[in-house]
Motif scaffolding. Structure first.
Motif, short mmCIF file in Angstrom:
data_model
loop_
_atom_site.label_atom_id
_atom_site.label_comp_id
_atom_site.label_asym_id
_atom_site.label_seq_id
_atom_site.Cartn_x
_atom_site.Cartn_y
_atom_site.Cartn_z
N TRP A 174 -47.03 21.92 50.05
CA TRP A 174 -47.39 21.13 48.86
C TRP A 174 -48.90 21.16 48.66
CZ3 TRP A 174 -50.48 16.98 47.74
CH2 TRP A 174 -50.24 16.31 46.54
N VAL A 175 -49.63 20.96 49.75
CA VAL A 175 -51.09 21.00 49.67
C VAL A 175 -51.57 22.40 49.28
CG1 VAL A 175 -53.24 20.76 50.98
CG2 VAL A 175 -51.39 19.12 51.31
N VAL A 176 -50.93 23.42 49.82
CA VAL A 176 -51.31 24.79 49.47
C VAL A 176 -51.10 25.03 47.97
CG1 VAL A 176 -50.69 27.22 49.76
CG2 VAL A 176 -50.90 25.74 51.76
N ARG A 177 -49.94 24.63 47.44
CA ARG A 177 -49.65 24.85 46.02
C ARG A 177 -50.59 24.07 45.11
NH1 ARG A 177 -44.34 23.90 47.56
NH2 ARG A 177 -44.39 21.89 46.46
N VAL A 178 -50.82 22.83 45.45
CA VAL A 178 -51.57 21.95 44.55
C VAL A 178 -53.08 22.14 44.68
CG1 VAL A 178 -52.08 19.53 44.04
CG2 VAL A 178 -49.72 20.25 44.44
N TYR A 179 -53.54 22.36 45.90
CA TYR A 179 -54.99 22.40 46.16
C TYR A 179 -55.46 23.73 46.72
CZ TYR A 179 -59.46 21.23 48.41
OH TYR A 179 -60.77 21.22 48.83
N GLY A 180 -54.73 24.29 47.67
CA GLY A 180 -55.20 25.46 48.39
C GLY A 180 -55.40 26.68 47.53
N VAL A 181 -54.42 27.01 46.72
CA VAL A 181 -54.53 28.21 45.88
C VAL A 181 -55.64 28.05 44.84
CG1 VAL A 181 -53.33 29.76 44.31
CG2 VAL A 181 -52.13 28.84 46.30
N PRO A 182 -55.73 26.91 44.13
CA PRO A 182 -56.88 26.76 43.22
C PRO A 182 -58.23 26.87 43.94
CG PRO A 182 -55.20 25.15 42.68
CD PRO A 182 -54.76 25.80 43.96
N LEU A 183 -58.30 26.38 45.18
CA LEU A 183 -59.57 26.49 45.92
C LEU A 183 -59.89 27.95 46.22
CD1 LEU A 183 -61.88 24.90 47.24
CD2 LEU A 183 -60.57 24.98 49.39
N LEU A 184 -58.87 28.75 46.55
CA LEU A 184 -59.10 30.18 46.75
C LEU A 184 -59.66 30.83 45.47
CD1 LEU A 184 -56.04 31.47 48.80
CD2 LEU A 184 -58.43 31.43 49.52
N ILE A 185 -59.16 30.38 44.33
CA ILE A 185 -59.64 30.93 43.06
C ILE A 185 -61.08 30.51 42.81
CG2 ILE A 185 -59.32 30.84 40.55
CD1 ILE A 185 -56.30 30.73 41.09
N VAL A 186 -61.41 29.26 43.15
CA VAL A 186 -62.80 28.80 43.04
C VAL A 186 -63.70 29.70 43.89
CG1 VAL A 186 -64.42 26.93 43.58
CG2 VAL A 186 -62.20 26.41 42.55
N ASN A 187 -63.29 29.92 45.14
CA ASN A 187 -64.10 30.74 46.03
C ASN A 187 -64.24 32.16 45.49
OD1 ASN A 187 -64.21 28.51 47.66
ND2 ASN A 187 -62.75 29.27 49.18
N GLY A 188 -63.16 32.69 44.91
CA GLY A 188 -63.22 34.03 44.33
C GLY A 188 -64.18 34.11 43.16
#
Length: 391
Positions: free
Chosen positions: A258-272
């Motif tokens: 749940w954390v990965v879907r809601v927060y983790g993936v968007p954070l990866l996009i921010v870092n990208g």
């Protein structure tokens, strides 16, 4: 031509630059490397005075605006997407959420970046508080980054003292680099850089300047920091730990994925996006780098390029297409940067660089062409370095 038909040193450099552009198909001419015929004071005089005024109300508006959009997108992820009746619709909705939330959070990252430059308000304390909260929420050690980023602005374009995206000479490249100079190798390099580049820089100083011992943004005793700065590093670490603990509690309540879907993936996009933006601002075949014999602050600050990200320019608060002005006047608020850029372009002339190449094409081109730096063999200035890719 000089007397007797011999070329002057400047003419030889211009000929070498023209030949290099023709060979590589570059659309931009190389930036001049001579000392500019203008001063920083003259550039500043061309900018309307109000562009240097910071408004806490206006800055807060942008912060609240972005946070509200992020909250609305979070509501969509928590309430709307799970309620979709068709599994295929839910499957298609998540990537849209990730992309939108990642872009909006990148805008929030940029606002925290403004705080690090004291461009958010006239209060340094308020800027530090807002920056610490926003960056900690994105797992960024605010003061640690602020200090190293300040040194980047003080030493931009210097091969000896710049802090990040410091290119290497050909002789300093790793043995395997030449084997990555092909399409599959570039795909792998870009994938790793865009996903892991930012955390690896923070944790291990990857792509940063060399230090005499291990350097890390999370280490208060890192050689990156002085004794008087160490307390700020502890505060930065506390902010990241607090955010990490909140994520841990959320994972315990709702599950890791749940954390990965809601927060983790968007954070990866921010870092990208962060790596993409920074890399493309400072990596271009038309941009010089300087060693100690040639570097000075103004020429280094001008060794950057503005890019066009389309509609995302506004989402990213124009950090993408006003970067030259930002390096000249880093305390200027982002909402005045476009006006300032238009005002300084006539003064800067050929010292101003803008490349409107689509981002995905520019990433691929720079990854292909900008492998290492060397001075021109025919050039007189051995302290001026240009990107190369020949092995």
């Amino acid at each position: 031509m000089g007397a007797g038909g011999r070329m002057t040193a400047k003419e030889r450099e211009e000929q070498a630059a023209a030949a290099h552009r023709q060979d590589k198909g570059h659309s931009l001419p190389r930036s001049p490397t001579e000392k500019p015929p203008f001063t920083l004071g003259q550039i500043k005089k061309a900018i309307p005075p109000h562009c240097f005024q910071r408004s806490v109300l206006r800055s807060s508006y942008y912060a609240i605006h972005d946070l509200a959009i992020s909250a609305a997108l979070l509501y969509v992820a928590l309430a709307v997407i799970p309620a979709l009746s068709q599994p295929l619709l839910r499957l298609a909705a998540w990537p849209l959420y990730w992309a939108a939330q990642g872009c909006v959070l990148t805008g929030i990252w940029v606002i925290a970046h403004e705080c690090g430059h004291h461009a958010f308000s006239d209060s340094s304390l308020l800027d530090d508080i807002v920056g610490l909260v926003l960056h900690s929420a994105l797992l960024v050690p605010f003061f640690s980054w602020k200090i190293s980023h300040r040194r980047h602005h003080s030493n931009t374009g210097s091969l000896d003292r710049d802090e990040v995206f410091v290119p290497k000479s050909k002789s300093a490249l790793s043995w395997y680099t030449k084997y990555l100079n092909n399409p599959p190798g570039r795909v792998l390099t870009l994938a790793l850089t865009l996903t892991l580049g930012w955390p690896l820089y923070l944790a291990f100083n990857v792509s940063g300047r060399p230090y005499p011992r291990f350097a890390c943004h999370y280490d208060p005793y890192s050689p990156m920091y002085s004794d008087r700065e160490r307390a700020q590093i502890f505060v930065s670490d506390a902010g990241v730990l607090a955010a990490s603990f909140a994520l841990y509690r959320l994972a315990g309540a709702f599950g890791f994925w749940w954390v990965v879907r809601v927060y983790g993936v968007p954070l990866l996009i921010v870092n990208g996006w962060l790596v993409t933006i920074t890399y493309l601002q400072h990596t271009h075949a038309a941009l010089p780098h300087y060693d100690t014999s040639e570097w000075d602050w103004l020429r280094g600050a001008l060794a950057t390029v503005d890019r066009d990200y389309g509609v995302l320019n506004s989402v990213f608060h124009n950090i993408t297409d006003t970067h030259v002005a930002h390096h000249l006047f880093s305390t200027m608020p982002h909402y005045h940067a476009m006006e300032a850029t238009k005002a300084i372009r006539p003064i800067l002339g050929e010292y101003y660089q803008f490349d409107g190449t689509p981002v995905y094409k520019a990433l691929w081109r720079e990854a292909r062409e900008c492998m290492y730096v060397e001075p021109d063999e025919q050039g007189e200035k051995k302290g001026v370095f240009w990107y190369r890719n020949e092995f």
